[in-house]
Enzyme design. Structure first.
Site, short mmCIF file in Angstrom:
data_model
loop_
_atom_site.label_atom_id
_atom_site.label_comp_id
_atom_site.label_asym_id
_atom_site.label_seq_id
_atom_site.Cartn_x
_atom_site.Cartn_y
_atom_site.Cartn_z
N LYS A 1 49.26 35.79 41.03
CA LYS A 1 47.89 36.19 41.37
C LYS A 1 46.85 35.53 40.48
CE LYS A 1 48.93 40.26 44.02
NZ LYS A 1 50.42 40.21 43.90
C1 LIG Z 1 51.26 40.12 44.95
C2 LIG Z 1 52.64 39.62 44.73
C3 LIG Z 1 53.46 39.20 45.79
C4 LIG Z 1 53.05 39.29 47.24
O1 LIG Z 1 51.98 38.45 47.56
P1 LIG Z 1 51.14 38.67 48.90
O2 LIG Z 1 50.09 37.66 48.85
O3 LIG Z 1 50.62 40.08 48.81
O4 LIG Z 1 52.08 38.50 50.02
C5 LIG Z 1 54.71 38.71 45.49
N1 LIG Z 1 55.15 38.65 44.22
C6 LIG Z 1 54.40 39.05 43.17
C7 LIG Z 1 54.95 38.97 41.80
C8 LIG Z 1 53.11 39.53 43.39
O5 LIG Z 1 52.37 39.93 42.33
#
Ligand SMILES: *Cc1c(COP(=O)(O)O)cnc(C)c1O
Length: 546
Positions: free
Chosen positions: A113
């Site tokens: 993120k």
């Molecule tokens: C947020 C997140 C995801 C999922 O991502 P999306 O964009 O919501 O599909 C997968 N792995 C981790 C570690 C995350 O923080």
């Protein structure tokens, strides 16, 4: 380039308005008025670019230069990705066979993120500063108060994205004592004056309910100009398209070392994406629609499998109605900041990949819009409105009945670009073990392991020329419980030596700043925001009230 809401269609917003608004007032999500196509010479002109250079090229296709001149965009992008530890920002690593991992966790909080939130924070700051610079002396400054709830996974990425940003305050609520020690330390050791960690005596659902209630409180919202950084913000999707392009070039270079030119032209690239709110994989869909030669995008879910079930049946439904004895629809929960929904009966399952524990997938609506649009099969403004109407009715069904069944044609369109697989916790642990024991040995976090497991399930159905790129979304040290549980039986595994990054050492002992709230009550949280929403450091704020 202008943007419109998936449920509206008529009103067009600038990129700046889109980014600052987040969720459209009609409940829809903003999408670009058209998907830009790659320049004819992209394969050569972009081939040697760095992440930041490529980001400028890709983002410039979606942002009017009159709104954000190229030089300013370049400066924002440079600043955003200078915080990453890896020189490539998102490096591509070969595993055995024809499997690669695209590591997205080299940012400040060791999770993918960061790629989006580092840029989003700088965009917020840039737009607010520009608006404020245009104000007459004594005129009220525009400020943003970002409020969110976290169960631990995503709060720190938001905090690191917004720390120390002018005219922005951030309040992140977490359930006191119910967040893993490392995650709690990651958040609360950020001591910048604009960062406010709020430890609420209660559950994650309590925190989330409070945040929802704050956003629903029109007066409070207007007074503080509440902002959200949840995954529906368009800028987050856009930032994430960049690594699909970068990895495509990296992959080409790595494959060229082992394949003949003829073999190379035969290669089919499959991106496998561990998915929760459908943001990361949606970025891949945009890249594909822009012209990047991606064969298939693989949706990898944990047992919160609403998306995997959609690709099987064309039903988008919170509760699996094909399972005998499944409960009825649960109440919809919207506006969450972690994208998580309340763990009601028939609700979210707790898994080893908690960042993907969702009931509905907020960004999926954007894909639904494109599917609805294409199914209507014309290409004019009337069809745009038609697609918005269709999406609106589908989302209404989800809200009232907990489900919607899309027409066969729509499901066929969805299957043209995507494949989906569901991965259990057991398979996740087994996958962590088997990749650790493979050559080269690799320690995957549980989210990445969901992707690796799905890749393996799909592989037997692929043409032999297929190469799989699995997106790795978190550093394994962030989810030490699951990784240790998977590998504790292995004599050659040593958590401190094999996994723990130096940045995490000593983290638990660092100075912390946290505000305790003794009961999960909205009034108490409002008081905290009133008390800590600073005004005094804003240069033109003398006498102004926020
Ligand atoms: C947020 C997140 C995801 C999922 O991502 P999306 O964009 O919501 O599909 C997968 N792995 C981790 C570690 C995350 O923080």
């Amino acid at each position: 380039m202008k943007y419109f809401s998936t449920r509206g269609g008529d009103e067009l917003l600038s990129f700046e308005e889109t980014v600052l608004t987040g969720l459209a007032p009609d409940g829809g999500l903003y999408i670009p008025e058209r998907i830009p196509q790659l320049p004819a010479d992209w394969r050569t002109a972009w081939a040697g670019l760095s992440f930041a250079e490529l980001a400028v090229e890709v983002l410039a296709l979606y942002i009017d230069p009159a709104e954000l001149p190229r030089a300013e965009l370049r400066a924002l992008v440079d600043r955003s990705y200078s915080t990453f530890r890896a020189p490539d920002v998102t490096p591509l690593r070969p595993l055995h066979g024809r499997t690669y991992v695209l590591e997205l966790f080299h940012g400040p909080t060791f999770a993918f993120k960061d790629v989006a939130l580092q840029l989003l924070g700088n965009l917020f700051e840039f737009f607010l500063q520009r608006r404020n610079a245009r104000k007459a002396p004594g005129e009220k400054r525009e400020r943003l108060t970002v409020v969110g709830a976290t169960s631990g996974d995503t709060g720190s990425a938001a905090i690191y994205g917004l720390r120390n940003k002018t005219d922005i305050e951030i309040f992140i609520l977490h359930p006191k004592g119910r967040v893993s020690p490392i995650q709690e330390a990651q958040m609360t050791t950020v001591t910048d004056a604009n960062v406010h960690n709020v430890a609420v005596k209660g559950t994650f659902d309590d925190c989330q309910d409070i945040v929802k209630a704050l956003f629903g409180d029109k007066e409070f919202n207007a007074k503080h100009r509440l902002g959200a950084v949840n995954s529906i913000n368009w800028a987050r999707i856009l930032a994430q398209t960049v690594y699909y392009f970068l990895s495509y070039f990296h992959l080409g270079r790595q494959l060229a070392a082992t394949l003949t030119p003829d073999e190379l032209t035969e290669v089919k690239i499959q991106y496998v994406v561990p998915t929760g709110n459908f943001g990361d994989i949606l970025a891949g869909y945009y890249a594909k629609r822009m012209g990047l030669p991606i064969d298939k995008l693989v949706v990898a879910t944990n047992s919160n499998d609403i998306l995997a079930r959609f690709w099987k049946s064309g039903a988008y439904e919170k509760v699996d109605s094909s399972t005998p004895g499944a409960g009825g629809a649960t109440a919809p929960a919207e506006g969450s900041s972690d994208g998580k929904q309340s763990a009601e009966v028939g609700g979210v399952k707790e898994t080893l990949s908690p960042a993907m524990d969702i009931l509905v997938s907020s960004n999926f609506e954007r894909l639904l819009w494109y599917l609805a649009f294409e199914a209507l099969a014309a290409n004019d403004a009337a069809t745009r409105r038609g697609a918005c109407d269709t999406v609106n009715s589908w989302m209404q069904s989800v809200k009232t009945d907990g489900r919607v069944q899309v027409p066969t044609k729509v499901l066929e369109l969805a299957r043209r670009d995507f494949v989906a697989e569901r991965v259990t916790d057991e398979q996740t642990l087994e996958t962590i073990r088997s990749y650790f024991e493979s050559e080269p040995s690799y320690v995957a976090d549980p989210h990445t392991a969901v992707g690796l497991a799905a890749a393996r399930m799909i592989a037997p159905h692929n043409p032999p020329s297929t190469v799989q790129v699995v997106l790795s979304t978190a550093h394994p040290a962030k989810f030490s419980d699951a990784v240790t549980r998977a590998l504790q039986g292995s004599a050659k595994f040593d958590f401190e030596r094999d996994v723990l990054p130096s940045e995490f050492r000593g983290l638990l002992e660092k100075e912390r700043r946290v505000i305790d709230v003794e009961a999960p009550r909205i009034e108490l949280v409002k008081e905290v925001i009133e008390r800590f929403a600073r005004d005094e450091d804003a240069p033109a704020a003398a006498g102004a009230s926020v």
